[in-house]
Design an enzyme around this catalytic site. Sequence first.
Site, PDB file in Angstrom:
ATOM      1  CE  LYS A   1      -7.244   6.184   0.217  1.00 54.73           C
ATOM      2  NZ  LYS A   1      -8.253   6.991  -0.493  1.00 54.73           N
TER       3      LYS A   1
ATOM      4  CE1 TYR B   1      -4.226   1.209  -0.339  1.00 56.18           C
ATOM      5  CE2 TYR B   1      -3.687   2.616   1.510  1.00 56.18           C
ATOM      6  CZ  TYR B   1      -4.525   2.281   0.479  1.00 56.18           C
ATOM      7  OH  TYR B   1      -5.654   3.017   0.247  1.00 56.18           O
TER       8      TYR B   1
HETATM    9  P1  NAP Z   1     -12.025   3.600  -8.838  1.00 62.67           P
HETATM   10  O1  NAP Z   1     -13.330   3.091  -9.305  1.00 62.67           O
HETATM   11  O2  NAP Z   1     -10.851   3.430  -9.748  1.00 62.67           O
HETATM   12  O3  NAP Z   1     -12.175   5.118  -8.403  1.00 62.67           O
HETATM   13  C1  NAP Z   1     -11.071   6.009  -8.251  1.00 62.67           C
HETATM   14  C2  NAP Z   1     -11.494   7.303  -8.892  1.00 62.67           C
HETATM   15  O4  NAP Z   1     -10.508   8.329  -8.671  1.00 62.67           O
HETATM   16  C3  NAP Z   1     -11.639   7.164 -10.402  1.00 62.67           C
HETATM   17  O5  NAP Z   1     -12.899   7.638 -10.803  1.00 62.67           O
HETATM   18  C4  NAP Z   1     -10.514   8.050 -10.916  1.00 62.67           C
HETATM   19  O6  NAP Z   1     -10.750   8.613 -12.191  1.00 62.67           O
HETATM   20  C5  NAP Z   1     -10.508   9.123  -9.846  1.00 62.67           C
HETATM   21  N1  NAP Z   1      -9.350  10.024  -9.994  1.00 62.67           N
HETATM   22  C6  NAP Z   1      -8.026   9.731  -9.989  1.00 62.67           C
HETATM   23  N2  NAP Z   1      -7.295  10.848 -10.218  1.00 62.67           N
HETATM   24  C7  NAP Z   1      -8.194  11.861 -10.348  1.00 62.67           C
HETATM   25  C8  NAP Z   1      -8.087  13.263 -10.595  1.00 62.67           C
HETATM   26  N3  NAP Z   1      -6.894  13.876 -10.744  1.00 62.67           N
HETATM   27  N4  NAP Z   1      -9.210  14.003 -10.684  1.00 62.67           N
HETATM   28  C9  NAP Z   1     -10.424  13.434 -10.544  1.00 62.67           C
HETATM   29  N5  NAP Z   1     -10.605  12.112 -10.326  1.00 62.67           N
HETATM   30  C10 NAP Z   1      -9.503  11.349 -10.220  1.00 62.67           C
HETATM   31  O7  NAP Z   1     -11.595   2.867  -7.468  1.00 62.67           O
HETATM   32  P2  NAP Z   1     -12.283   2.781  -6.030  1.00 62.67           P
HETATM   33  O8  NAP Z   1     -11.630   1.620  -5.373  1.00 62.67           O
HETATM   34  O9  NAP Z   1     -13.754   2.865  -6.123  1.00 62.67           O
HETATM   35  O10 NAP Z   1     -11.691   4.077  -5.304  1.00 62.67           O
HETATM   36  C11 NAP Z   1     -12.504   5.061  -4.701  1.00 62.67           C
HETATM   37  C12 NAP Z   1     -11.943   5.493  -3.353  1.00 62.67           C
HETATM   38  O11 NAP Z   1     -12.074   4.413  -2.436  1.00 62.67           O
HETATM   39  C13 NAP Z   1     -10.461   5.859  -3.373  1.00 62.67           C
HETATM   40  O12 NAP Z   1     -10.243   6.942  -2.487  1.00 62.67           O
HETATM   41  C14 NAP Z   1      -9.816   4.593  -2.822  1.00 62.67           C
HETATM   42  O13 NAP Z   1      -8.537   4.828  -2.271  1.00 62.67           O
HETATM   43  C15 NAP Z   1     -10.840   4.234  -1.766  1.00 62.67           C
HETATM   44  N6  NAP Z   1     -10.774   2.858  -1.248  1.00 62.67           N
HETATM   45  C16 NAP Z   1     -10.786   1.806  -2.082  1.00 62.67           C
HETATM   46  C17 NAP Z   1     -10.720   0.524  -1.564  1.00 62.67           C
HETATM   47  C18 NAP Z   1     -10.703  -0.682  -2.462  1.00 62.67           C
HETATM   48  O14 NAP Z   1     -10.296  -1.757  -2.011  1.00 62.67           O
HETATM   49  N7  NAP Z   1     -11.148  -0.572  -3.694  1.00 62.67           N
HETATM   50  C19 NAP Z   1     -10.662   0.328  -0.164  1.00 62.67           C
HETATM   51  C20 NAP Z   1     -10.662   1.445   0.664  1.00 62.67           C
HETATM   52  C21 NAP Z   1     -10.722   2.710   0.110  1.00 62.67           C
HETATM   53  P3  NAP Z   1      -9.872   8.050 -13.444  1.00 62.67           P
HETATM   54  O15 NAP Z   1     -10.157   6.580 -13.523  1.00 62.67           O
HETATM   55  O16 NAP Z   1     -10.365   8.841 -14.579  1.00 62.67           O
HETATM   56  O17 NAP Z   1      -8.442   8.335 -13.103  1.00 62.67           O
END
Ligand code: NAP
Length: 257
Positions: free
Chosen positions: A164, A157
Site C-alpha cells: 500500500k 497488515y
Molecule cells: P474484496 O471485496 O475482496 O475486493 C478485493 C478485490 O481484488 C476482489 O474483487 C478480488 O478478486 C480482486 N483481485 C485480487 N487479485 C486480483 C487480480 N489478480 N486481478 C484482478 N482482481 C483481483 O475486498 P475489499 O476490502 O473491498 O478490497 C478492495 C480494496 O480496498 C483493496 O485495495 C483493499 O486493500 C482496500 N481496502 C480495504 C479495506 C477493508 O477494511 N476492507 C480498508 C482499506 C482499504 P478475487 O476475489 O476474484 O480475487
Amino acid sequence: MGLLEGKTGIVFGVANKRSLAWAIAQALSREGMRLAFTYQGERLKDSVAALTSTLPDSLLLPCDVTNDAEVADVFGRVDAELGRLDSLVHSVAYAPKDDLENEFVNTSREGFKLAHDISAYSLVALTKAALPLFEKSGGGSVVALTYYGAEKAVEGYNLMGVAKASLEASVRYLAANLGPRNVRVNAISAGPVNTLAARGIKGFTGMLHHHAEKAPLRRNVELEEVGNAALFLVSPMSSGITGEVMFVDCGYNIVGL
Ligand code: NAP
C-alpha cells in the site's frame, strides 16, 4: 440530473455485495455514470454478473490485472462499447496468506513480488491502458483504495502495508505525471470494513473493535461513506484535487494517544 450524467467509468474489484468497489459503483451509478466492471476468473463471474446487471447498461469483462493481454482487451472493449472513459476505480489487492500471517521478516521474495504486482503496479498498468480513452474524453479521474497500514506499522497488515505504501507513492507519481493531461489520481484510505479481502488479515475483528473505540466518531466507517467519498473524487466537485490520500476512517488517523 445526476452529477455524472453522460460520463462513463470502469470499476476493478467487485467480488460481492460487501466489496468497497460495489459501494463505489452504486454511488457513481446513482449520479448517472455508466459503468464497466471486471471480474477475475470464472469462479466469481456469475455472482459478480448478478450484481452488476442490476445497474443500467453496465458492461462486465474478465480481467486478471497481472495479465497485460487481458488489460489491453478490457480497454479495447470499453472503447468499442462505451466510446469514452472518464474514470477508473482501482479496488484490487492481494498478498499470499502465509506472507500476511508470518513474521514480517520472513516475507518471501515471490510473495513480495506478487503482492506488489497485484496491489500496486496494477494501478500504473491500468492507468496507462486507460490514458488514450481519458485523452479522448478531455481528461479523467482515477481513484485507488488504500489503508493506514501504508503509513504506520499495523499488526497483522505486514506485506500488504508495504504494497500500500507503494500504491500511495504511485498515486503521487501518476498525479504529477498526468496532471498536465487533465488526469487526476487520488486514493481513499478507508477504515476497516468486513469484506472478503479483509478476512485475510489476522486479528481483523480485533482491528474493527479497536478502530471503533479510538476513532473520534466512535464507530467504524460504513460502505456507503466510502462510496460517497469516491463519488466526490470522481466528480467535478473535486476538480482541484490530485495526488492526495484522503482518509475516510471516522477520524482514526488523527488520534495520537
Ligand atoms: P474484496 O471485496 O475482496 O475486493 C478485493 C478485490 O481484488 C476482489 O474483487 C478480488 O478478486 C480482486 N483481485 C485480487 N487479485 C486480483 C487480480 N489478480 N486481478 C484482478 N482482481 C483481483 O475486498 P475489499 O476490502 O473491498 O478490497 C478492495 C480494496 O480496498 C483493496 O485495495 C483493499 O486493500 C482496500 N481496502 C480495504 C479495506 C477493508 O477494511 N476492507 C480498508 C482499506 C482499504 P478475487 O476475489 O476474484 O480475487
